[in-house]
Motif scaffolding. Structure first.
Motif: not given
Length: 184
Positions: A68-78, A111-126
């Protein structure tokens, strides 16, 4: 009170004849400034899109998605790799840096949106697993749904009564301790 000095780059402009009237704009950007600003905006947009695509195609992108985190070092290199090449090399630093920060912001929010959606999917699966287990339980027990509901209601009433009894004991103990502390 502290006094700060602010440095600003003055953009050439054309002044209008009516400067005394309040509320009116008295300076207009020249066509040259407008054209340069537009060209810079197009180049920055192109740099943002290029960085976005390259981050998504990066070999570590799956790792970044999981963390859930972009590597700042890699982005800076790009960013540095593109910054050294045309047409980005002539871009002012503040605009080039805004492309970097915008790309980082895009992926951080994604990434934050994806994480919140993944939490919702996990709850629905449960909940689906729970509902599925109820159906399986009915099949294994060989009883009706209404019988199981009645038994669950009885168990809930017993637990609720025990909980309320514990709560009243804790309240009595807390009041007794307060009286003892105040008396001392």
């Amino acid at each position: 009170m502290a006094i700060f000095t602010v440095r600003a780059r003055v953009i050439p402009s054309e002044r209008s004849a009516s400067r005394k009237t309040k509320g009116e704009v008295f300076a207009h950007a020249s066509e040259t400034v407008k054209q340069e600003t537009w060209e810079s905006a197009v180049i920055v947009s192109d740099l943002i899109e290029t960085l976005r695509v390259e981050v998504a195609a990066h070999s570590d992108f799956e790792v970044w998605k999981r963390s859930g985190k972009l590597a700042n070092k890699e982005l800076k290199q790009l960013w540095n790799d593109h910054r050294a090449n045309a047409p980005y090399e002539d871009l002012p630093e503040r605009l080039a840096r805004s492309a970097w920060l915008t790309t980082r912001s895009i992926y951080d929010s994604w990434f934050a949106l994806r994480e919140s959606l993944q939490i919702r999917v996990d709850w629905l699966k449960r909940w689906l697993d729970i509902a599925k287990s109820d159906v399986e339980l009915l099949q294994v027990c060989g009883c009706e749904l209404e019988q199981m509901k009645a038994k669950a209601h009885e168990i809930l009433e017993v637990v609720k009564a025990e909980f309320e009894a514990d709560q009243s004991k804790q309240t009595v103990n807390a009041v007794g301790q307060k009286v003892f502390v105040n008396a001392g």
